[in-house]
Scaffold this motif. Structure first.
Motif, short mmCIF file in Angstrom:
data_model
loop_
_atom_site.label_atom_id
_atom_site.label_comp_id
_atom_site.label_asym_id
_atom_site.label_seq_id
_atom_site.Cartn_x
_atom_site.Cartn_y
_atom_site.Cartn_z
N PRO A 286 0.81 -1.23 0.00
CA PRO A 286 0.00 0.00 0.00
C PRO A 286 0.84 1.27 0.00
O PRO A 286 0.43 2.29 -0.59
CB PRO A 286 -0.82 -0.13 1.30
CG PRO A 286 -0.88 -1.60 1.56
CD PRO A 286 0.44 -2.14 1.09
N GLU A 287 2.02 1.22 0.65
CA GLU A 287 2.85 2.43 0.69
C GLU A 287 3.38 2.81 -0.69
O GLU A 287 3.56 3.99 -1.01
CB GLU A 287 4.03 2.23 1.67
CG GLU A 287 5.06 1.18 1.24
CD GLU A 287 4.63 -0.25 1.42
OE1 GLU A 287 5.40 -1.16 1.02
OE2 GLU A 287 3.52 -0.48 1.95
N ILE A 288 3.59 1.80 -1.56
CA ILE A 288 4.00 2.10 -2.93
C ILE A 288 2.81 2.55 -3.77
O ILE A 288 2.91 3.49 -4.55
CB ILE A 288 4.69 0.87 -3.56
CG1 ILE A 288 6.00 0.57 -2.83
CG2 ILE A 288 4.94 1.08 -5.05
CD1 ILE A 288 6.73 -0.65 -3.36
N LEU A 289 1.69 1.87 -3.61
CA LEU A 289 0.50 2.24 -4.36
C LEU A 289 0.08 3.67 -4.07
O LEU A 289 -0.42 4.38 -4.96
CB LEU A 289 -0.65 1.29 -4.05
CG LEU A 289 -0.47 -0.17 -4.52
CD1 LEU A 289 -1.66 -1.00 -4.13
CD2 LEU A 289 -0.25 -0.22 -6.03
N GLN A 290 0.28 4.14 -2.84
CA GLN A 290 -0.05 5.52 -2.50
C GLN A 290 0.77 6.51 -3.33
O GLN A 290 0.31 7.63 -3.61
CB GLN A 290 0.20 5.77 -1.01
CG GLN A 290 -0.95 5.35 -0.12
CD GLN A 290 -2.20 6.16 -0.38
OE1 GLN A 290 -3.23 5.62 -0.77
NE2 GLN A 290 -2.14 7.45 -0.17
N GLN A 291 1.95 6.10 -3.73
CA GLN A 291 2.80 7.00 -4.52
C GLN A 291 2.36 7.05 -5.99
O GLN A 291 2.75 7.97 -6.72
CB GLN A 291 4.25 6.53 -4.45
CG GLN A 291 4.83 6.51 -3.04
CD GLN A 291 6.22 5.90 -3.02
OE1 GLN A 291 7.06 6.20 -3.87
NE2 GLN A 291 6.49 5.05 -2.04
N ILE A 292 1.57 6.08 -6.43
CA ILE A 292 1.10 6.06 -7.83
C ILE A 292 -0.16 6.90 -7.89
O ILE A 292 -1.30 6.39 -7.93
CB ILE A 292 0.87 4.62 -8.32
CG1 ILE A 292 2.10 3.75 -8.06
CG2 ILE A 292 0.54 4.62 -9.81
CD1 ILE A 292 1.92 2.30 -8.45
N ASP A 293 0.02 8.23 -7.85
CA ASP A 293 -1.12 9.14 -7.83
C ASP A 293 -1.69 9.29 -9.23
O ASP A 293 -1.34 8.53 -10.16
CB ASP A 293 -0.71 10.49 -7.25
CG ASP A 293 0.44 11.15 -8.03
OD1 ASP A 293 0.74 10.71 -9.16
OD2 ASP A 293 1.05 12.10 -7.49
N TYR A 294 -2.59 10.25 -9.41
CA TYR A 294 -3.28 10.41 -10.69
C TYR A 294 -2.29 10.61 -11.83
O TYR A 294 -2.40 9.97 -12.88
CB TYR A 294 -4.24 11.60 -10.61
CG TYR A 294 -5.03 11.84 -11.86
CD1 TYR A 294 -6.21 11.15 -12.12
CD2 TYR A 294 -4.61 12.79 -12.80
CE1 TYR A 294 -6.94 11.38 -13.28
CE2 TYR A 294 -5.32 13.02 -13.96
CZ TYR A 294 -6.49 12.31 -14.20
OH TYR A 294 -7.20 12.54 -15.36
N ASP A 295 -1.31 11.49 -11.64
CA ASP A 295 -0.35 11.76 -12.71
C ASP A 295 0.53 10.54 -12.99
O ASP A 295 0.75 10.18 -14.16
CB ASP A 295 0.53 12.96 -12.33
CG ASP A 295 -0.24 14.27 -12.35
OD1 ASP A 295 -1.26 14.34 -13.07
OD2 ASP A 295 0.15 15.20 -11.63
N ALA A 296 1.01 9.90 -11.94
CA ALA A 296 1.87 8.73 -12.13
C ALA A 296 1.11 7.59 -12.78
O ALA A 296 1.65 6.87 -13.63
CB ALA A 296 2.45 8.29 -10.79
N HIS A 297 -0.14 7.42 -12.39
CA HIS A 297 -0.95 6.34 -12.97
C HIS A 297 -1.19 6.58 -14.46
O HIS A 297 -1.19 5.64 -15.26
CB HIS A 297 -2.28 6.23 -12.22
CG HIS A 297 -3.03 4.96 -12.49
ND1 HIS A 297 -4.03 4.88 -13.44
CD2 HIS A 297 -2.92 3.71 -11.96
CE1 HIS A 297 -4.51 3.65 -13.46
NE2 HIS A 297 -3.85 2.92 -12.58
#
Length: 525
Positions: free
Chosen positions: A65-76
């Motif tokens: 989850p800590e990595i997924l939190q970093q994949i925000d709208y722009d990164a996704h």
């Protein structure tokens, strides 16, 4: 995904799978890694869902989850599936399948499977399926993290470039949507709604945790998927048979097994956005004349009445229930197709209408409309759904079948005149002081029954309200030289701020000329 079985890599394993019914085309997916086969049928999926409903709910694990939190709208948005690796990129299906990556807003993995010959094989996630920047946080996810969702691309041999165009997408909980016949995404549907806008309870969002793609015959314009639904209060098995025609048509077979009692169970739920329209708009709230994915709820009742209920952006959360038995259909529609009424490059004028056509006997219940206040177009604030009349209890099994029509208009249009606009203003007469507490309403009708009226005949409005008094009632042809275009205007005088339910239709003597206008007015006074 975590703890997936290792996919088979040797020629001996490949030959064994082929002997069990998997064609060379399926086995030769370019770069897609497949796990070992397991027997599959829709009946078995239903039994699995029922068994799950008898056990405590266990949420699907979210990898890192800590990595997924970093994949925000722009990164996704910078993570894109490589279309050359699409499922069925070279057939047999006309419609290849591509996949969405996990991210901050889509943290629950979905297991994807391919079905052929009564056997299912899981598609094992690999980061190499995706193009992503070298510094993307997604590189830090563990192996077999899983997918967020999927979409069907346009036909491989069609007029559009299938690698750049898709026509249906499933992403997030049990949400899915299709483009409709105007080639534009808009409102969404979902598998099930649980306790929407129930006082004292949080809404529940069950997930499609496993998806199964049935391998179709070459040349078919239809695709079939199966989905396993899981949530704290419910488990379920779904079958979607989806046809890519001018409009997108989906036949859905839903089988739901209750873990817990549910106060408001929504069947065939639709989710849309309505900020404002020509009906009412705060001064200078936005430069665009209208902003909405849908402008009304259409009902075709079991008794045959056709109803149009314009949507509201209410002052507080409002739930309206339209009691019925065996409804013929309902839907959230976008009736206003004039680009000049929106002036926006996101093409609100092309957003699809979505009509639910019940199959079989649905019994007693209500079509419920939930309207939630919003101050921006980024929020879905409208829900429409069928809610059974009888309480839904733990241990109960429910089956509902229905057809979805993602189209421009209703699939079964009424022969009556339709409501095409609702407008509000201050009451009273022009050129005089406008009295406080009086609101003027203008309803526009358009359709063949009004075109056929004899010269000099003026249709009569039939008006009712739960409270208040009508005055200054007038019906006239709209002076735009459009045959059959009429409008009725009236003032409503009412005290207090409690909502007022109103009803109006046009008739000529004993002949009903129009569908019924229902409206919930929220006095500001």
């Amino acid at each position: 995904m975590i703890n997936r079985r290792r996919f088979l890599q040797t020629a001996t394993a490949t030959a064994a799978l082929a002997a069990q019914g998997f064609s060379g085309q399926v086995l030769a997916q370019q770069g897609l890694k497949m796990a070992a086969p397991a027997p599959f049928s829709f009946e078995e999926l239903k039994r699995r869902a029922q068994t799950m409903s008898r056990m405590p709910y266990v949420a699907p694990p979210s990898p890192s989850p800590e990595i997924l939190q970093q994949i925000d709208y722009d990164a996704h948005g910078k993570i894109r599936f490589k279309t050359d690796l699409a499922l069925w990129a070279n057939g047999p299906s006309e419609f290849p399948v591509t996949f969405f990556h996990l991210g901050r807003f889509f943290q629950k993995p979905v297991r994807m499977h391919v079905v052929e010959g009564g056997q299912a094989r899981e598609i094992v996630y690999d980061p190499d399926y995706f193009d992503m920047p070298a510094n993307s946080p997604a590189h830090g996810l563990p192996a077999n993290s899983g997918f967020a969702g999927f979409r069907f691309q346009e036909a491989r041999n069609g007029k559009l470039d299938w690698k750049k165009n898709d026509w249906v997408a499933f992403l997030g909980a049990s949400y899915f949507r299709a483009i409709g016949e105007l080639s534009q995404y808009g409102l969404s549907a979902r598998g099930l709604a649980v306790d929407v806008a129930v006082f004292g309870k949080n809404e529940e969002f069950p997930d499609f945790t496993h998806v199964y793609f049935e391998t179709p015959q070459a040349g078919s314009d239809t695709v079939t998927i199966y989905a396993l639904l899981d949530g704290p209060s419910v488990a379920g098995a779904y079958r979607f048979v989806m046809q890519r025609a001018a409009a997108i048509v989906m036949d859905i077979d839903s089988n739901v097994f209750m873990r817990q009692d549910v106060s408001r169970l929504g069947i065939a739920p639709l989710t849309s956005m309505y900020w404002y329209s020509e009906k009412a708009k705060a001064t200078a709230v936005d430069w665009r004349p209208e902003i909405h994915d849908s402008d009304g709820l259409a009902l075709w009742t079991g008794s045959g009445e056709r109803i149009w209920r314009p949507l509201n952006n209410p002052p507080r959360i409002i739930t309206s229930a339209f009691t019925d038995e065996n409804p013929k259909g309902f839907g959230l529609l976008q009736r206003d197709r004039n680009f000049d009424h929106y002036l926006d490059g996101v093409y609100y004028d092309r957003r699809p209408s979505l009509w639910i056509e019940p199959q079989g006997t649905w019994g007693r219940g209500s079509i419920q409309l939930v309207e939630i206040p919003t101050d921006d177009e980024i929020h879905d604030n409208i829900v429409a759904m069928w809610v059974p009349a009888d309480p839904v209890r733990a241990g109960q099994a429910l089956e509902f079948r229905y057809r979805m029509h993602w189209s421009a208009e209703e699939p079964y249009p009424t022969p009556l005149a339709r409501i095409v606009a609702t407008r509000l203003g201050n009451g009273g007469q022009a050129g005089t002081s406008r009295p406080r507490g009086v609101r003027k309403f203008m309803i526009e009708f358009l359709g063949p029954p009004l075109t056929k009226l004899p010269s000099g005949v003026i249709p009569k409005p039939v008006l009712t309200a739960t409270r208040g008094e009508f005055s200054n009632v007038l019906t006239e042809a709209v002076p735009d030289n459009v045959p059959g275009h009429w409008r009725t205007q009236f003032d409503l005088t009412v005290n207090g701020t409690d909502p007022v339910e109103m009803r109006c239709y046009l008739r000529n003597e004993n002949e009903v000329l129009s569908e019924t206008w229902l409206y919930q007015y929220h006095p500001p006074f």
